[in-house]
Write an enzyme that holds these catalytic residues in place. Sequence first.
Site, PDB file in Angstrom:
ATOM      1  N   TRP A 106       0.830  -1.217   0.000  1.00  0.00           N
ATOM      2  CA  TRP A 106       0.000   0.000   0.000  1.00  0.00           C
ATOM      3  C   TRP A 106       0.857   1.256   0.000  1.00  0.00           C
ATOM      4  CZ3 TRP A 106      -4.410  -0.514  -1.971  1.00  0.00           C
ATOM      5  CH2 TRP A 106      -5.118  -1.717  -1.824  1.00  0.00           C
ATOM      6  N   ASP A 176      -1.657   6.548   6.423  1.00  0.00           N
ATOM      7  CA  ASP A 176      -2.733   5.671   5.943  1.00  0.00           C
ATOM      8  C   ASP A 176      -2.986   4.638   7.033  1.00  0.00           C
ATOM      9  OD1 ASP A 176      -4.393   3.808   4.799  1.00  0.00           O
ATOM     10  OD2 ASP A 176      -3.073   3.297   3.140  1.00  0.00           O
ATOM     11  N   LYS A 200     -12.353  -2.090   7.429  1.00  0.00           N
ATOM     12  CA  LYS A 200     -11.562  -2.969   8.274  1.00  0.00           C
ATOM     13  C   LYS A 200     -11.963  -2.810   9.745  1.00  0.00           C
ATOM     14  CE  LYS A 200      -7.927  -2.385   4.848  1.00  0.00           C
ATOM     15  NZ  LYS A 200      -8.003  -3.682   4.181  1.00  0.00           N
TER      16      LYS A 200
END
Length: 364
Positions: A106, A176, A200
């Site tokens: 990511w 993030d 999540k």
Amino acid sequence: MSRPYNFSAGPAMLPEPVLKRAQEEMLDWHGSGMCVAEMSHRGKEFLSIAQQAEADVRELLAVPDNYRVLFLQGGASLQFAMAPMNLLRGTEKSQRKADYLNTGSWSKKAIAEAKRFASVNVAASTEHDGTFTRAPAQAELSLSADAAYLHYTPNETIQGVEFPYVPDTDKPLVADMSSTILSRPIDVSRFGVIYAGAQKNIGPAGLTLVIVRDDLMGQAMDGTPAMLDYKTHADAESMYNTPPTYAWYLAGLVFQWLKDLGGLAGMAEINQRKAGKLYAAIDGSDFYANPVQPDCRSWMNVPFTLANPNLDADFLAGAKDAGLLTLKGHRSVGGMRASIYNAMPEAGVDALVDFMAEFERAKG
């Protein structure tokens, strides 16, 4: 158990009490005669839901008054572009500079997107032969004097690598936190921007939580579309356009559930205990292995491999029969991955550990 345990990395399982409450309120929210999904986002009913959700997440994270909490769309992937478009300064691309840490899939995506807008300095990378097994130490960071900000990914969902510290910088820190937000207390004041896809630890897919410091808004790059300007959304209280109302509502129920559990300090104790049990089961066996350096192991995403990869399919089939779902590892890593976010009860981890031991006895 009443339901299987879903170890998906996202969209992930939601707390059962949240789902039950949403079920109870599905046809008629608090006597309104409407499902939340049917409400006008500007009506008093939904405005009360939105305001309560913001108040609750501010309380949970102890968000300072000089930060705005935004409920947006587009996932973390849109924030890979939105953050640089709002924080970079300078008219020419060569003048716009940012520091990034490369610790997994990511962060690599975030770096690739930022390069569209700026000169990116990869201040540290722990990639080795295409894999990532640790986070860099603070001493390894080669930060630029003229960078507009430092970006990092505290928890890499795919590789299961987690920073054991918050990087120290005199520039705005952008994080993030998709996989780790709400899993423990954090000091929001150390960050300039925090963003997280909801699917999540927050709620269902379709919602993105962004926490941004006031002084970082209002100076977006020339040509930035209104929808990609943080100030646009802050001024409109996240309702510049129709927001993902039902996802926002479910996130609010998750925030209330967390408060009922004792807040993030209580959640951190549970999460540490869950992760500790699973890593102990992996480390205590020659049949299973985790590739991540121990001090950089994720609380949330636990990849593991079998000594004999030819048994992977049997493991997954047996786990499914035992009510343990979505354990297949990401295609770039292989093996297994157990995502044990807030909503995963400790009993689910216990059931996985028991199955792992039973499978090893049968196949080892």
